[in-house]
Write a protein that holds these residues in place. Sequence first.
Motif, PDB file in Angstrom:
ATOM      1  N   PHE A 100       0.855  -1.191   0.000  1.00  0.00           N
ATOM      2  CA  PHE A 100       0.000   0.000   0.000  1.00  0.00           C
ATOM      3  C   PHE A 100       0.888   1.238   0.000  1.00  0.00           C
ATOM      4  CE2 PHE A 100       0.633  -0.824   4.554  1.00  0.00           C
ATOM      5  CZ  PHE A 100       1.042   0.428   5.009  1.00  0.00           C
ATOM      6  N   ILE A 101       0.281   2.377  -0.306  1.00  0.00           N
ATOM      7  CA  ILE A 101       0.953   3.665  -0.229  1.00  0.00           C
ATOM      8  C   ILE A 101      -0.029   4.678   0.326  1.00  0.00           C
ATOM      9  CG2 ILE A 101       0.394   4.302  -2.625  1.00  0.00           C
ATOM     10  CD1 ILE A 101       3.190   5.644  -2.771  1.00  0.00           C
ATOM     11  N   ARG A 102       0.426   5.536   1.225  1.00  0.00           N
ATOM     12  CA  ARG A 102      -0.446   6.562   1.777  1.00  0.00           C
ATOM     13  C   ARG A 102       0.376   7.815   2.067  1.00  0.00           C
ATOM     14  NH1 ARG A 102      -0.159   9.619   5.926  1.00  0.00           N
ATOM     15  NH2 ARG A 102      -2.319   9.332   6.536  1.00  0.00           N
ATOM     16  N   GLY A 103      -0.321   8.935   2.156  1.00  0.00           N
ATOM     17  CA  GLY A 103       0.383  10.139   2.556  1.00  0.00           C
ATOM     18  C   GLY A 103       0.069  11.340   1.712  1.00  0.00           C
ATOM     19  N   THR A 104       0.927  12.311   1.838  1.00  0.00           N
ATOM     20  CA  THR A 104       0.707  13.601   1.213  1.00  0.00           C
ATOM     21  C   THR A 104       0.637  13.488  -0.303  1.00  0.00           C
ATOM     22  OG1 THR A 104       1.545  15.855   1.087  1.00  0.00           O
ATOM     23  CG2 THR A 104       3.183  14.125   1.193  1.00  0.00           C
ATOM     24  N   GLY A 105      -0.347  14.167  -0.890  1.00  0.00           N
ATOM     25  CA  GLY A 105      -0.524  14.166  -2.337  1.00  0.00           C
ATOM     26  C   GLY A 105      -1.321  12.998  -2.869  1.00  0.00           C
ATOM     27  N   ILE A 106      -1.793  12.110  -1.982  1.00  0.00           N
ATOM     28  CA  ILE A 106      -2.463  10.886  -2.412  1.00  0.00           C
ATOM     29  C   ILE A 106      -3.936  10.927  -2.034  1.00  0.00           C
ATOM     30  CG2 ILE A 106      -2.577   8.383  -2.073  1.00  0.00           C
ATOM     31  CD1 ILE A 106       0.445   8.459  -1.552  1.00  0.00           C
ATOM     32  N   THR A 107      -4.792  10.708  -2.997  1.00  0.00           N
ATOM     33  CA  THR A 107      -6.212  10.544  -2.720  1.00  0.00           C
ATOM     34  C   THR A 107      -6.410   9.170  -2.107  1.00  0.00           C
ATOM     35  OG1 THR A 107      -6.750  11.900  -4.644  1.00  0.00           O
ATOM     36  CG2 THR A 107      -8.527  10.610  -3.685  1.00  0.00           C
ATOM     37  N   GLY A 108      -6.745   9.128  -0.812  1.00  0.00           N
ATOM     38  CA  GLY A 108      -6.721   7.879  -0.078  1.00  0.00           C
ATOM     39  C   GLY A 108      -8.063   7.209   0.081  1.00  0.00           C
ATOM     40  N   ASN A 109      -8.052   6.185   0.923  1.00  0.00           N
ATOM     41  CA  ASN A 109      -9.237   5.395   1.252  1.00  0.00           C
ATOM     42  C   ASN A 109      -9.810   4.715   0.018  1.00  0.00           C
ATOM     43  OD1 ASN A 109     -11.252   4.300   2.842  1.00  0.00           O
ATOM     44  ND2 ASN A 109     -12.600   6.066   2.624  1.00  0.00           N
ATOM     45  N   ARG A 110      -8.940   4.011  -0.736  1.00  0.00           N
ATOM     46  CA  ARG A 110      -9.384   3.327  -1.951  1.00  0.00           C
ATOM     47  C   ARG A 110      -8.387   2.234  -2.303  1.00  0.00           C
ATOM     48  NH1 ARG A 110      -6.390   5.442  -6.379  1.00  0.00           N
ATOM     49  NH2 ARG A 110      -5.215   7.306  -5.780  1.00  0.00           N
ATOM     50  N   THR A 111      -8.712   1.479  -3.308  1.00  0.00           N
ATOM     51  CA  THR A 111      -7.798   0.473  -3.834  1.00  0.00           C
ATOM     52  C   THR A 111      -7.352   0.870  -5.236  1.00  0.00           C
ATOM     53  OG1 THR A 111      -9.617  -0.835  -4.747  1.00  0.00           O
ATOM     54  CG2 THR A 111      -8.884  -1.382  -2.509  1.00  0.00           C
ATOM     55  N   TYR A 112      -6.180   0.377  -5.604  1.00  0.00           N
ATOM     56  CA  TYR A 112      -5.628   0.586  -6.940  1.00  0.00           C
ATOM     57  C   TYR A 112      -5.495  -0.783  -7.573  1.00  0.00           C
ATOM     58  CZ  TYR A 112      -2.311   2.220 -10.546  1.00  0.00           C
ATOM     59  OH  TYR A 112      -1.675   2.528 -11.733  1.00  0.00           O
ATOM     60  N   ASP A 113      -6.282  -1.036  -8.595  1.00  0.00           N
ATOM     61  CA  ASP A 113      -6.359  -2.358  -9.194  1.00  0.00           C
ATOM     62  C   ASP A 113      -5.531  -2.494 -10.469  1.00  0.00           C
ATOM     63  OD1 ASP A 113      -8.140  -3.432  -7.251  1.00  0.00           O
ATOM     64  OD2 ASP A 113      -9.786  -2.327  -8.192  1.00  0.00           O
ATOM     65  N   GLU A 114      -4.798  -1.442 -10.822  1.00  0.00           N
ATOM     66  CA  GLU A 114      -3.952  -1.504 -12.013  1.00  0.00           C
ATOM     67  C   GLU A 114      -2.605  -2.144 -11.667  1.00  0.00           C
ATOM     68  OE1 GLU A 114      -5.161  -0.747 -14.885  1.00  0.00           O
ATOM     69  OE2 GLU A 114      -7.022   0.104 -14.089  1.00  0.00           O
ATOM     70  N   LEU A 115      -1.841  -2.478 -12.703  1.00  0.00           N
ATOM     71  CA  LEU A 115      -0.547  -3.112 -12.519  1.00  0.00           C
ATOM     72  C   LEU A 115       0.496  -2.113 -12.037  1.00  0.00           C
ATOM     73  CD1 LEU A 115      -0.259  -5.240 -15.800  1.00  0.00           C
ATOM     74  CD2 LEU A 115      -1.135  -5.967 -13.573  1.00  0.00           C
ATOM     75  N   ILE A 116       1.339  -2.574 -11.124  1.00  0.00           N
ATOM     76  CA  ILE A 116       2.557  -1.849 -10.779  1.00  0.00           C
ATOM     77  C   ILE A 116       3.621  -2.889 -10.466  1.00  0.00           C
ATOM     78  CG2 ILE A 116       1.890  -1.587  -8.340  1.00  0.00           C
ATOM     79  CD1 ILE A 116       3.455   1.141  -8.499  1.00  0.00           C
ATOM     80  N   HIS A 117       4.839  -2.628 -10.892  1.00  0.00           N
ATOM     81  CA  HIS A 117       5.935  -3.571 -10.678  1.00  0.00           C
ATOM     82  C   HIS A 117       7.026  -2.902  -9.860  1.00  0.00           C
ATOM     83  CE1 HIS A 117       9.447  -6.123 -11.589  1.00  0.00           C
ATOM     84  NE2 HIS A 117       8.555  -7.082 -11.758  1.00  0.00           N
ATOM     85  N   ALA A 118       7.846  -3.717  -9.206  1.00  0.00           N
ATOM     86  CA  ALA A 118       8.933  -3.198  -8.364  1.00  0.00           C
ATOM     87  C   ALA A 118       9.812  -2.195  -9.098  1.00  0.00           C
ATOM     88  CB  ALA A 118       9.785  -4.361  -7.845  1.00  0.00           C
ATOM     89  N   VAL A 119      10.001  -2.358 -10.408  1.00  0.00           N
ATOM     90  CA  VAL A 119      10.845  -1.433 -11.161  1.00  0.00           C
ATOM     91  C   VAL A 119      10.234  -0.037 -11.248  1.00  0.00           C
ATOM     92  CG1 VAL A 119      11.922  -3.248 -12.540  1.00  0.00           C
ATOM     93  CG2 VAL A 119       9.847  -2.140 -13.381  1.00  0.00           C
TER      94      VAL A 119
END
Length: 494
Positions: free
Chosen positions: A294-313
Motif C-alpha cells: 500500500f501507499i499513503r500520505g501527502t498528495g495521495i487521494t486515499g481510502n481506496r484500492t488501486y487495481d492496475e498493474l505496478i511492478h517493483a521497477v
Amino acid sequence: MYLLTLSESKPPNIVFIVADDLGWNDVGYHNPEIKTPNIDKLAREGVILNQSYVQPLCSPSRSSFMSGYYPFRTGLQHLVIISFQPVCLPLNISTLPQELKKLGYATHMIGKWHLGFCKWECTPTYRGFDSFFGYYNADEDYYNHSLSRVPFKGYFLDYRDDRQPVRDQDGVYSTHAFTKRAESVISQHDTSKPLFLYLPYQAVHEPIEVPKQYENMYPNIQSEGRRKFSGMVSALDEGIGNVTAALKQKGIYDDTIILFTADNGGWVSYYGNNYPLRGGKFTIYEGGTRGAAFIRGTGITGNRTYDELIHAVDWLPTLVSAAGGSVTGRDGQDLWKSISTGSGENRTEFIYNIDDDFPPVEGHAGIRYYFFIFFIIPMLPVLMGDYKLIEGYPGLFPDWYKPDTEMSSLDDPVEEFMAREGYKADNGYQLFNIKEDPTEHNDLSTKNPEIVAKLKARLEYYRKTFYVKPNFPILPDFAADPTKFNNTWSPGWC
C-alpha cells in the motif's frame, strides 16, 4: 475518499518500508486472523495496491527497487546474491537514493541490503545513502546478528553502523533495533531538507524467532511455527506503529509518503502464507510475485484500492516523480499520477522473470499483458483480456497452501522439496487470464494458441533485446572468508 495535500514549496518526505518474505495472507487487511492494526490503518487511509508485483526472491526485488531495471537486465535474476559471491548491483547504475539526493534529500537506510558487499563501492553508503544501520546478507540470527555459510565453518557477525561492525547488540531483537534507529533518524532529521528513509526490515524472513509476548498473541494457532511467524508479523506491525508515531512527534507525518511492500511472496516452508493465491517465494505464480502493498500520505487521494498493474521497477521513477523530479530510460514507469489520483497512464505489461540459467529453482520466464480492443465511436480502449504466460518451470512450491500447511521438518526445505519433486525443467507453456482467474487454476494454453504465440513472441523480444546472463558464480570465492576480517562478513575482497 479524501486528499492529503502535497506542499508546493517542499518535496514530500518518503518512508519506504519492505517486509521480507511476507505473504499475501499475512496482513490483517487480507486476513483478519493476523493482528496488524498499524499496517491496516495506514493501508485503509491510503491506497491498497491490489496488483503490486515483485520478483520471486530477495535480491532481484531489491535490485528492482533500487535501480528501476528488471533483474534480467542487470544479471541478478537467478536466485540471490550469496555471501561468498563477488557480485553486486552494477555500479554504473544510479540508485533511487542517488536520484533523490539530486533533489536535495537526506537519505538513510536501516535494515537488509542484500545487493552485494564484496567491495565498499557496492555497499549502501557508497550507493546513495547518507547513513546505514543493518546487515549485508539474507538470513542471520535476529538476536546475535550472525550467520554461517558453507564452506566457511562457524557463525560470523553481519551487523553494521555505516562502515563499522556493531558488536554491542547481542541479544537485541533486530525488529526492535531497526525501529529504534528509525525513530532516532526521524527525531534528528533536519527538516529544512526532505527525508528519504529506506527501511527494509529483517522480519519476517527465517529464522523463525520472536519474543514470547508476540507469539502469545496467537493462542488459537496450533502450529508452533505459524504461531511464531504470526508473532513476528505483529512485532513488525508494532515497529511500524512506532515509526509512524515518531513522524507525528517530529511534526512531519502530514508531509510524508509511506510506501509498504513485501519483497516477494511468503516462503511456505517457513510458515509464510499466500492463500488463496497459487505458490509462494521461488515461483512466478501470483503467490510468489503479487506482494502485499500500500501507499499513503501527502498528495495521495486515499481510502481506496488501486487495481492496475505496478511492478517493483516502477518505484524508482514513481517516487522520484512524487519528489518533483524525473528519471527516464529505465524499465520502470512513472505511475505517480495514476496511483496518487486514480487517473493517469497505467502499466499494461511487465515481465515476471527471464532466467535461462540452470538449475531452474525459481520461475524460468513469464510475461503479463493486457489485450485491448479499440472502438471507433467512441474511440476508447476496452480491456478484452488480462493474460499471463509462463514459460517452462514456474518455480519451487507451486501449489495452493493454506496457513496450517506443514511443509518441512528438515533443516533445508528447499533441498527436501528438490529431492521429492525434482526440477521439473520442462519447456511447456501455461496461460492464465488473471482478471478472471487470479488463483491460476485454469490453464488456457491449449484453448488459446494464438494468444500463447503472441506472448511468446513478446517474451522472445525482451530476451533477444535486453537479456543479460545471470552473474551467479557457482564456486565460492575463498577471499570472502570472514576469519580474515575479524570473524565478520566484510567488504574488501573483490
